[in-house]
Motif scaffolding. Structure first.
Motif, PDB file in Angstrom:
ATOM      1  N   ALA A 165       0.840  -1.208   0.000  1.00 22.35           N
ATOM      2  CA  ALA A 165       0.000   0.000   0.000  1.00 22.35           C
ATOM      3  C   ALA A 165       0.873   1.254   0.000  1.00 22.35           C
ATOM      4  O   ALA A 165       0.567   2.236  -0.697  1.00 22.35           O
ATOM      5  N   SER A 166       1.963   1.228   0.739  1.00 28.75           N
ATOM      6  CA  SER A 166       2.885   2.360   0.758  1.00 28.75           C
ATOM      7  C   SER A 166       3.500   2.575  -0.626  1.00 28.75           C
ATOM      8  O   SER A 166       3.624   3.711  -1.098  1.00 28.75           O
TER       9      SER A 166
ATOM     10  N   LEU B 116       0.826   4.133  -2.867  1.00 31.48           N
ATOM     11  CA  LEU B 116       0.663   5.555  -2.565  1.00 31.48           C
ATOM     12  C   LEU B 116       1.761   6.372  -3.240  1.00 31.48           C
ATOM     13  O   LEU B 116       1.504   7.433  -3.821  1.00 31.48           O
ATOM     14  N   TYR B 117       2.975   5.868  -3.195  1.00 35.95           N
ATOM     15  CA  TYR B 117       4.087   6.535  -3.868  1.00 35.95           C
ATOM     16  C   TYR B 117       3.837   6.622  -5.372  1.00 35.95           C
ATOM     17  O   TYR B 117       4.026   7.676  -5.983  1.00 35.95           O
TER      18      TYR B 117
ATOM     19  N   HIS C 127       1.002   6.605  -6.964  1.00 35.71           N
ATOM     20  CA  HIS C 127      -0.144   7.458  -7.286  1.00 35.71           C
ATOM     21  C   HIS C 127       0.073   8.917  -6.923  1.00 35.71           C
ATOM     22  O   HIS C 127      -0.456   9.803  -7.596  1.00 35.71           O
ATOM     23  N   GLU C 128       0.831   9.179  -5.860  1.00 32.08           N
ATOM     24  CA  GLU C 128       0.925  10.565  -5.384  1.00 32.08           C
ATOM     25  C   GLU C 128       2.338  11.079  -5.153  1.00 32.08           C
ATOM     26  O   GLU C 128       2.544  12.273  -5.093  1.00 32.08           O
TER      27      GLU C 128
END
Length: 146
Positions: A70-71, A74-75, A77-78
């Motif tokens: 998940a981390s 997130l990287y 995507h954002e």
């Protein structure tokens, strides 16, 4: 081929502890070979479905792996200069290092977009069973990234 190599070069610049690092690539006899970090514990699906009793993962280990992936997402995507949509997140594309840290690999279906643009695709991609059922049946799904 030029566009494919440009995308590989871009993905090769991704730097995150939960993304498998692309170390290099070469083209030999018409075949493109990619070189990634060595992941000593293989893929998550092998451990889950082909492992022995001693290889079973406890819930804290499973949570640690999922949290790491998940981390990494997130990287993608954002946190990077472009929006990276992996499009094939599944247990066989989660690789495990020596400490059982989950790292996302296999960016073969990934697409790069500029932040602020609408990341639409023209057709369904991914592995059936790992994409939303309504998306695989209609080609339309809930747009969760905007």
């Amino acid at each position: 081929m030029r566009e494919f190599v440009a995308e590989i070069v871009s993905i090769g610049r991704l730097r995150h502890r939960n993304i498998v690092q692309l170390l290099g690539y070469c083209r030999r006899k018409g075949e493109l070979l990619l070189v990634y970090d060595y992941m000593s514990n293989g893929s998550l699906d092998k451990l889950l479905f082909e492992g022995t009793k001693k290889d079973e993962l406890g819930w804290s280990q499973r949570f640690h792996i999922v949290r790491g992936v998940a981390s990494g997402l997130l990287y993608l995507h954002e946190g990077w200069e472009q929006l990276v949509i992996h499009r094939d997140v599944k247990s066989s594309n989660v690789l495990l290092d020596g400490d059982l840290n989950g790292r996302l690999g296999d960016f073969g279906l990934a697409r790069l977009y500029d932040h602020g643009t609408d990341p639409l695709t023209t057709h369904v991609v991914g592995t059936l069973g790992y994409i939303a059922p309504e998306f695989s049946m209609t080609g339309k799904g809930i747009h969760a990234l905007t």
